[in-house]
Design a protein around this motif. Structure first.
Motif, PDB file in Angstrom:
ATOM      1  N   PRO A  56      -1.348 -10.230   9.429  1.00  0.00           N
ATOM      2  CA  PRO A  56      -0.663  -9.002   9.608  1.00  0.00           C
ATOM      3  C   PRO A  56      -0.217  -8.102   8.288  1.00  0.00           C
ATOM      4  N   HIS A  57      -0.331  -8.778   7.139  1.00  0.00           N
ATOM      5  CA  HIS A  57      -0.595  -7.909   5.851  1.00  0.00           C
ATOM      6  C   HIS A  57      -0.661  -8.752   4.576  1.00  0.00           C
ATOM      7  N   CYS A  58      -1.218  -8.330   3.430  1.00  0.00           N
ATOM      8  CA  CYS A  58      -1.650  -9.116   2.226  1.00  0.00           C
ATOM      9  C   CYS A  58      -0.360  -9.938   1.783  1.00  0.00           C
ATOM     10  N   GLY A  59       0.973  -9.521   2.080  1.00  0.00           N
ATOM     11  CA  GLY A  59       1.831 -10.422   1.671  1.00  0.00           C
ATOM     12  C   GLY A  59       1.789 -11.753   2.357  1.00  0.00           C
ATOM     13  N   LYS A  60       1.190 -12.267   3.327  1.00  0.00           N
ATOM     14  CA  LYS A  60       1.024 -13.634   3.715  1.00  0.00           C
ATOM     15  C   LYS A  60      -0.101 -14.263   3.381  1.00  0.00           C
ATOM     16  N   CYS A  61      -0.863 -13.503   2.639  1.00  0.00           N
ATOM     17  CA  CYS A  61      -1.965 -14.323   1.989  1.00  0.00           C
ATOM     18  C   CYS A  61      -1.703 -14.990   0.515  1.00  0.00           C
ATOM     19  N   GLU A  62      -2.412 -16.194   0.363  1.00  0.00           N
ATOM     20  CA  GLU A  62      -2.309 -16.914  -0.813  1.00  0.00           C
ATOM     21  C   GLU A  62      -2.722 -16.385  -2.068  1.00  0.00           C
ATOM     22  N   GLU A  63      -3.740 -15.596  -1.601  1.00  0.00           N
ATOM     23  CA  GLU A  63      -4.608 -14.899  -2.924  1.00  0.00           C
ATOM     24  C   GLU A  63      -3.848 -13.735  -3.610  1.00  0.00           C
ATOM     25  N   LEU A  64      -2.932 -13.341  -2.945  1.00  0.00           N
ATOM     26  CA  LEU A  64      -2.317 -12.121  -3.274  1.00  0.00           C
ATOM     27  C   LEU A  64      -1.877 -12.138  -4.988  1.00  0.00           C
ATOM     28  N   ALA A  65      -2.054 -11.108  -5.611  1.00  0.00           N
ATOM     29  CA  ALA A  65      -2.899  -9.931  -5.524  1.00  0.00           C
ATOM     30  C   ALA A  65      -4.127 -10.361  -6.166  1.00  0.00           C
ATOM     31  N   CYS A  66      -5.002  -9.959  -4.956  1.00  0.00           N
ATOM     32  CA  CYS A  66      -6.623 -10.494  -5.390  1.00  0.00           C
ATOM     33  C   CYS A  66      -7.337  -9.384  -5.843  1.00  0.00           C
ATOM     34  N   HIS A  67      -8.748  -9.743  -6.164  1.00  0.00           N
ATOM     35  CA  HIS A  67      -9.516  -8.719  -6.839  1.00  0.00           C
ATOM     36  C   HIS A  67      -9.647  -7.501  -6.287  1.00  0.00           C
ATOM     37  N   ARG A  68      -9.582  -7.516  -4.851  1.00  0.00           N
ATOM     38  CA  ARG A  68      -9.790  -6.470  -4.255  1.00  0.00           C
ATOM     39  C   ARG A  68      -9.038  -4.991  -4.401  1.00  0.00           C
ATOM     40  N   TYR A  69      -7.657  -5.379  -5.021  1.00  0.00           N
ATOM     41  CA  TYR A  69      -6.826  -4.522  -5.201  1.00  0.00           C
ATOM     42  C   TYR A  69      -7.153  -3.790  -6.555  1.00  0.00           C
ATOM     43  N   PHE A  70      -8.313  -4.308  -7.435  1.00  0.00           N
ATOM     44  CA  PHE A  70      -8.461  -3.607  -8.644  1.00  0.00           C
ATOM     45  C   PHE A  70     -10.105  -3.155  -8.521  1.00  0.00           C
ATOM     46  N   ASP A  71     -10.747  -3.543  -7.613  1.00  0.00           N
ATOM     47  CA  ASP A  71     -12.189  -3.409  -7.267  1.00  0.00           C
ATOM     48  C   ASP A  71     -11.976  -2.165  -6.367  1.00  0.00           C
ATOM     49  N   THR A  72     -11.169  -1.702  -5.685  1.00  0.00           N
ATOM     50  CA  THR A  72     -11.266  -0.687  -4.837  1.00  0.00           C
ATOM     51  C   THR A  72      -9.884   0.292  -5.058  1.00  0.00           C
ATOM     52  N   PRO A  73      -9.747   0.905  -6.615  1.00  0.00           N
ATOM     53  CA  PRO A  73      -8.885   1.898  -6.823  1.00  0.00           C
ATOM     54  C   PRO A  73      -9.308   3.164  -5.934  1.00  0.00           C
ATOM     55  N   ASP A  74      -8.162   3.853  -5.623  1.00  0.00           N
ATOM     56  CA  ASP A  74      -8.597   5.193  -4.933  1.00  0.00           C
ATOM     57  C   ASP A  74      -9.167   6.333  -5.744  1.00  0.00           C
ATOM     58  N   PRO A  75     -10.326   6.736  -5.518  1.00  0.00           N
ATOM     59  CA  PRO A  75     -10.931   7.561  -6.332  1.00  0.00           C
ATOM     60  C   PRO A  75     -10.361   8.991  -6.454  1.00  0.00           C
ATOM     61  N   THR A  76      -9.390   9.226  -5.600  1.00  0.00           N
ATOM     62  CA  THR A  76      -8.794  10.708  -5.791  1.00  0.00           C
ATOM     63  C   THR A  76      -7.686  10.628  -6.731  1.00  0.00           C
ATOM     64  N   LYS A  77      -7.333   9.388  -7.152  1.00  0.00           N
ATOM     65  CA  LYS A  77      -6.225   9.502  -7.996  1.00  0.00           C
ATOM     66  C   LYS A  77      -6.622   8.855  -9.543  1.00  0.00           C
ATOM     67  N   THR A  78      -5.726   9.122 -10.452  1.00  0.00           N
ATOM     68  CA  THR A  78      -5.988   8.647 -11.755  1.00  0.00           C
ATOM     69  C   THR A  78      -5.720   7.253 -11.972  1.00  0.00           C
ATOM     70  N   GLN A  79      -6.083   6.619 -13.159  1.00  0.00           N
ATOM     71  CA  GLN A  79      -5.823   5.252 -13.359  1.00  0.00           C
ATOM     72  C   GLN A  79      -4.255   5.122 -13.334  1.00  0.00           C
ATOM     73  N   GLU A  80      -3.702   5.785 -13.892  1.00  0.00           N
ATOM     74  CA  GLU A  80      -2.120   5.674 -13.951  1.00  0.00           C
ATOM     75  C   GLU A  80      -1.608   5.786 -12.563  1.00  0.00           C
ATOM     76  N   GLU A  81      -2.100   6.627 -11.639  1.00  0.00           N
ATOM     77  CA  GLU A  81      -1.580   6.937 -10.467  1.00  0.00           C
ATOM     78  C   GLU A  81      -1.914   5.309  -9.559  1.00  0.00           C
ATOM     79  N   ASN A  82      -3.045   5.129  -9.756  1.00  0.00           N
ATOM     80  CA  ASN A  82      -3.476   3.789  -9.110  1.00  0.00           C
ATOM     81  C   ASN A  82      -2.521   2.597  -9.559  1.00  0.00           C
TER      82      ASN A  82
END
Length: 97
Positions: A56-82
């Motif tokens: 239902p959400h990533c909070g149920k995943c044993e891998e949280l926080a996985c690389h996907r959170y860092f591999d897919t930053p929102d390109p419309t935002k700054t690093q600080e915002e991300n």
């Protein structure tokens, strides 16, 4: 208004892009507007969590926080915002667990 939360922990209804630019991942099925900047078709986090792991959400995943959170930053935002977004997402997901 009912609060809408994406599988990654973003509170869609609190997002500056909601609802004009983005209706929220539950409604758009992970096809975020910012993917046009990355060449992607569907958000990697949504794909993994919802489509592959059927969680239902990533909070149920044993891998949280996985690389996907860092591999897919929102390109419309700054690093600080991300980074600030990431912290809010982790806090939200811990509450949902």
């Amino acid at each position: 208004m009912k609060e809408i939360i994406s599988c990654c922990g973003v509170v869609c209804t609190s997002c500056e892009y909601y609802p004009e630019i983005c209706a929220g991942c539950p409604a758009i099925e992970g096809k975020a507007f910012w993917l046009e900047y990355t060449g992607g078709v569907i958000c990697d986090i949504y794909k993994c969590c919802i489509l592959e792991k059927k969680l239902p959400h990533c909070g149920k995943c044993e891998e949280l926080a996985c690389h996907r959170y860092f591999d897919t930053p929102d390109p419309t935002k700054t690093q600080e915002e991300n980074e600030a977004d990431f912290k809010r997402q982790m806090k939200q997901l811990r509450r949902m667990k």
